[in-house]
Design a protein around this motif. Structure first.
Motif, PDB file in Angstrom:
ATOM      1  N   ARG A  57       0.097  14.576 -64.354  1.00  0.00           N
ATOM      2  CA  ARG A  57      -0.250  13.807 -65.555  1.00  0.00           C
ATOM      3  C   ARG A  57       0.415  12.435 -65.571  1.00  0.00           C
ATOM      4  NH1 ARG A  57       1.059  16.879 -70.792  1.00  0.00           N
ATOM      5  NH2 ARG A  57       2.723  17.897 -69.606  1.00  0.00           N
ATOM      6  N   GLY A  58       1.095  12.103 -64.503  1.00  0.00           N
ATOM      7  CA  GLY A  58       1.738  10.791 -64.433  1.00  0.00           C
ATOM      8  C   GLY A  58       2.978  10.671 -65.290  1.00  0.00           C
ATOM      9  N   ILE A  59       3.646  11.807 -65.549  1.00  0.00           N
ATOM     10  CA  ILE A  59       4.851  11.809 -66.385  1.00  0.00           C
ATOM     11  C   ILE A  59       6.074  11.873 -65.477  1.00  0.00           C
ATOM     12  CG2 ILE A  59       6.141  13.038 -68.168  1.00  0.00           C
ATOM     13  CD1 ILE A  59       3.436  14.239 -69.086  1.00  0.00           C
ATOM     14  N   PRO A  60       6.925  10.842 -65.474  1.00  0.00           N
ATOM     15  CA  PRO A  60       8.125  10.865 -64.631  1.00  0.00           C
ATOM     16  C   PRO A  60       9.207  11.747 -65.233  1.00  0.00           C
ATOM     17  CG  PRO A  60       8.109   8.865 -65.927  1.00  0.00           C
ATOM     18  CD  PRO A  60       6.799   9.576 -66.218  1.00  0.00           C
ATOM     19  N   ALA A  61      10.134  12.174 -64.413  1.00  0.00           N
ATOM     20  CA  ALA A  61      11.267  12.964 -64.897  1.00  0.00           C
ATOM     21  C   ALA A  61      12.159  12.094 -65.769  1.00  0.00           C
ATOM     22  CB  ALA A  61      12.067  13.505 -63.711  1.00  0.00           C
ATOM     23  N   CYS A  62      12.543  12.617 -66.915  1.00  0.00           N
ATOM     24  CA  CYS A  62      13.431  11.878 -67.822  1.00  0.00           C
ATOM     25  C   CYS A  62      14.750  11.520 -67.140  1.00  0.00           C
ATOM     26  CB  CYS A  62      13.727  12.703 -69.078  1.00  0.00           C
ATOM     27  SG  CYS A  62      12.265  13.296 -69.962  1.00  0.00           S
ATOM     28  N   MET A  63      15.234  12.456 -66.298  1.00  0.00           N
ATOM     29  CA  MET A  63      16.548  12.264 -65.704  1.00  0.00           C
ATOM     30  C   MET A  63      16.577  11.104 -64.714  1.00  0.00           C
ATOM     31  SD  MET A  63      17.187  15.227 -62.886  1.00  0.00           S
ATOM     32  CE  MET A  63      16.510  15.059 -61.229  1.00  0.00           C
ATOM     33  N   ALA A  64      15.406  10.641 -64.252  1.00  0.00           N
ATOM     34  CA  ALA A  64      15.378   9.535 -63.316  1.00  0.00           C
ATOM     35  C   ALA A  64      16.004   8.287 -63.925  1.00  0.00           C
ATOM     36  CB  ALA A  64      13.947   9.248 -62.878  1.00  0.00           C
ATOM     37  N   CYS A  65      15.869   8.133 -65.229  1.00  0.00           N
ATOM     38  CA  CYS A  65      16.484   6.994 -65.922  1.00  0.00           C
ATOM     39  C   CYS A  65      17.720   7.401 -66.717  1.00  0.00           C
ATOM     40  CB  CYS A  65      15.483   6.342 -66.865  1.00  0.00           C
ATOM     41  SG  CYS A  65      14.109   5.519 -66.037  1.00  0.00           S
ATOM     42  N   HIS A  66      17.682   8.590 -67.301  1.00  0.00           N
ATOM     43  CA  HIS A  66      18.744   9.007 -68.223  1.00  0.00           C
ATOM     44  C   HIS A  66      19.796   9.892 -67.581  1.00  0.00           C
ATOM     45  CE1 HIS A  66      16.651   7.194 -71.621  1.00  0.00           C
ATOM     46  NE2 HIS A  66      15.549   7.688 -71.098  1.00  0.00           N
TER      47      HIS A  66
END
Length: 268
Positions: free
Chosen positions: A179-188
């Motif tokens: 769905r084109g949703i990146p992992a939150c942890m990639a930034c946070h």
């Protein structure tokens, strides 16, 4: 990294206006912040590819340089910020741990992120009538001092709804590539500490009610400015459905590191 689970506690669904941020990012540029997805890297260095704007051009995943007046401020002084932050305590708690979930926890939040959001409130880039009144009389140095004060505090761990942890953890750690949703942890980051240099906010232990409200705002197109950095979360959140948002928000509330007092057995 550990969790606290709320057992049968229902997911919070009240969307209430607040100050943030994960984030911040968000919660969640952040993030911060369903379905079977291909395995993703489990380190914060696996940042998502920059999102694309409506015209197809990539949006940078690093913040636009701060305005000159923000950059001119000296690093914040936590001791000076304590007095300046006294008025903030009515909503956010004197140590930055708000007891009302409509107001975000500021304890442990990054100085630069807090200063930048205060500047956004003052300029009107981020709309909130209460915060406009609070931020208007502040100088840029005041904002950095207040940010330094809250950054020196530690956020108290929250709890996650056990029924939502599996879905929330999957989205937070892996996203949903289909769905084109990146992992939150990639930034946070995997523990929700964010990235102060990139101005991605801390999300760890943030109230689920606040995170959910902000994600719903982002989903509906609300942004906190016109720069590329401010456009990241609206682009991500519009791909989330209500269940995704509730699960991510609950997972974030229970997210904290083990030395903050959670029992080791609560680890996911």
């Amino acid at each position: 990294m550990s969790f606290r689970l709320a057992g049968s506690r229902p997911a919070v669904v009240n969307a209430v206006a607040l100050v943030l941020a994960l984030s911040a990012s968000a919660v969640l540029a952040q993030t911060t912040t369903g379905g079977q997805a291909a395995p993703a890297a489990t380190t914060a260095s696996s940042a998502p590819k920059p999102a694309a704007a409506a015209n197809g051009a990539p949006i940078a995943s690093t913040p636009t340089p701060a305005p000159d007046n923000e950059a001119a401020a000296k690093p914040g002084d936590a001791a000076a910020g304590q007095g300046k932050a006294a008025a903030c305590g009515a909503c956010h708690g004197m140590d930055g741990n708000s007891t009302d979930p409509q107001y975000p926890k500021l304890a442990g939040q990054h100085e630069l992120y807090i200063a930048h959001q205060l500047h956004n409130f003052k300029s009107g880039a981020r709309q909130n009538a209460i915060m406009l009144g609070m931020a208007t009389p502040l100088s840029d140095q005041d904002m950095h001092d207040i940010g330094a004060y809250f950054a020196s505090k530690q956020s108290l761990p929250g709890v996650a709804d056990q029924a939502l942890v599996e879905q929330g953890q999957k989205l937070y750690r892996e996203g949903d590539p289909e769905r084109g949703i990146p992992a939150c942890m990639a930034c946070h980051s995997i523990d929700g500490r964010g990235n102060p240099g990139a101005m991605y906010p801390q999300l760890t232990s943030q109230h689920a009610q606040y995170v959910e409200a902000k994600l719903k705002d982002f989903h509906d197109g609300v942004s906190w400015g016109t720069d590329a950095h401010a456009q990241i979360m609206p682009l991500i959140a519009k791909k989330l459905d209500p269940q995704d948002i509730a699960a991510i928000a609950s997972y974030i509330e229970g997210l904290h590191v083990a030395n903050e007092g959670a029992p080791a057995s609560a680890s996911p």
